[in-house]
Write a protein that holds these residues in place. Structure first.
Motif, short mmCIF file in Angstrom:
data_model
loop_
_atom_site.label_atom_id
_atom_site.label_comp_id
_atom_site.label_asym_id
_atom_site.label_seq_id
_atom_site.Cartn_x
_atom_site.Cartn_y
_atom_site.Cartn_z
N LYS A 102 0.80 -1.23 0.00
CA LYS A 102 0.00 0.00 0.00
C LYS A 102 0.83 1.28 0.00
N THR A 125 -9.52 3.10 6.59
CA THR A 125 -8.71 1.88 6.64
C THR A 125 -9.50 0.71 7.22
N HIS A 130 -3.69 0.44 5.10
CA HIS A 130 -3.74 1.70 4.34
C HIS A 130 -3.55 2.88 5.27
N GLY A 131 -4.13 2.80 6.47
CA GLY A 131 -3.96 3.88 7.44
C GLY A 131 -2.50 4.07 7.82
N ILE A 147 -7.48 9.55 9.77
CA ILE A 147 -7.82 8.19 9.33
C ILE A 147 -9.12 7.74 9.97
N GLY A 204 -7.62 3.89 -0.63
CA GLY A 204 -6.64 2.85 -0.32
C GLY A 204 -6.56 1.72 -1.31
#
Ligand SMILES: *Cc1c(COP(=O)(O)O)cnc(C)c1O
Length: 406
Positions: A102, A125, A130-131, A147, A204
């Motif tokens: 990612k 996320t 992704h976060g 996030i 994401g």
């Protein structure tokens, strides 16, 4: 090699079209004020992605910060026991900084945000990957980072929540509905609608409204470009099959894009979870139907009211009721085959890869490993390249608590 009259030499020039469509899939279905924000991102990206400075900067960051290129490893011992003569290889995105693929698109997206003069990045996320990647990129470029994360996922992914906070991000808990990825996406969109002048939404995966499916694909294409060249250098030929897991579809589109125009079979593996009943899996391409959600048209799992259905997978990065529009298109074209693998085989593969090769895979990636091991038994000869999208450190506590040591 041609597939249903589509020539993949010119594929990337033709898809998506200027409105963000891959055939009938994709597009941008949003309220008007967000539409304007997407057009701003599209036009900035179209200019910037051709800029020599942007390309050189991204290349430097990949090498000096992310540790690219990531290697390909031959799974010698696993091939011996599971391969039935078939040789198994993995593209090691688990070795990309932060432990998953990612960061490839996050560094691109946040570099774009910086060029556009934005002060903040907003993201959602599921597994937390992704976060973490977005928080990492935001820290690198010195931007604020919000996030949105479902309460259920926050509990399940405590180490990633800690990582995001340590990296300076604000983690905003979402408690609506099932409190997982789908609700987090809704909440992040809502926030973005209020803040889009100063902020940019960083999706994401290869989903959401245009230009995200295109942009994220472009940033992930580095995986396929590297993998093709490395595999050729290593073996003198191309793999027979490339396998990758499908959540939103970014790691798979990344590696597939390097082989679209080659005589290589491409297989996307969806999570069958506990079984094929609605609510027990997240195999949206396999069991879904056409529909619009979260700003794009694709194939999705719907409930009785036509709303996005509840989904489940042991891998929280895969539990999303749709997949990127380009996958729906590649499925219709017949260029990529989509198939499923369940939780049980995934957990077995998680332990087998760890024991046989010293690589603990993310549960998402373990779906692709499990599928490749099964396929190898059927093939009898040849080679399979698996995209190992991430490492499994984030999943260890969960696996031990729910499955014990096998
Ligand atoms: C998020 C995630 C996935 C699923 O997302 P895609 O966009 O389908 O790649 C797969 N593997 C890992 C390790 C992830 O973190």
């Amino acid at each position: 090699m041609k597939f249903n009259n589509t020539d993949f030499d010119t594929y990337f020039k033709n898809y998506p079209n200027s409105d963000g469509f891959y055939g009938k899939y994709g597009g941008s279905y949003l309220p008007e004020e967000l539409q304007a924000a997407m057009e701003e991102i599209t036009s900035a990206y179209k200019t910037i992605c051709k800029s020599r400075k942007f390309i050189a900067e991204l290349r430097r960051i990949r090498q000096e910060f992310q540790g690219r290129p990531t290697p390909i490893s031959h799974l010698q011992r696993l091939s011996d026991i599971a391969g039935n003569g078939v040789q198994l290889y993995v593209k090691r995105e688990d070795l990309n900084h932060t432990g998953a693929h990612k960061l490839n698109h996050c560094m691109g997206e946040v570099l774009l945000a910086q060029y556009m003069g934005k002060k903040k990045v907003i993201g959602e996320t599921g597994a937390g990957q992704h976060g973490v990647a977005l928080a990492t990129a935001a820290a690198y470029f010195g931007l604020e980072c919000d996030i949105y994360m479902g309460a259920v996922d926050i509990k399940k992914q405590a180490p990633n929540v800690a990582r995001m906070k340590i990296l300076g991000a604000r983690v905003i808990e979402v408690t609506q509905g099932l409190a997982t990825l789908k609700e987090a996406v809704d909440a992040a969109f809502e926030a973005y609608a209020k803040e889009y002048k100063d902020a940019i939404y960083c999706i994401g995966s290869v989903m959401g409204p245009h230009p995200f499916p295109m942009m994220v694909r472009d940033f992930q294409a580095v995986v396929g470009v590297e993998a093709r060249e490395q595999y050729l250098n290593m073996t003198g030929e191309l793999p027979d099959v490339v396998v990758a897991c499908i959540g939103g579809g970014s790691n798979s589109i990344g590696i597939f894009s390097g082989f679209l125009n080659d005589p290589v079979k491409l297989i996307g593996v969806e999570p069958l979870g506990r079984g094929p009943a609605l609510g027990d899996h997240a195999a949206s391409l396999t069991y879904g139907e056409e529909g619009i959600m979260h700003g794009f048209n694709s194939i999705m799992l719907k409930d009785a009211n036509g709303e996005p259905a509840p989904v489940y997978s042991v891998a929280s990065g895969l539990d999303y009721p749709s997949s990127g529009p380009e996958h729906a298109f590649l499925m219709d074209l017949g260029r990529v085959k989509y198939d499923v693998i369940g939780d049980e085989e995934t957990i077995d593969a998680f332990f087998t890869l760890s024991r046989m090769e010293g690589i603990i895979p993310a549960l998402e990636s373990a779906h692709a490993v499990a599928y490749a091991m099964k396929l190898a038994k059927e093939m009898g000869k040849g080679s399979i390249l698996i995209n190992l999208s991430g490492r499994g450190d984030k999943d260890m506590d969960y696996v031990i608590e729910h499955y014990g040591i096998r």
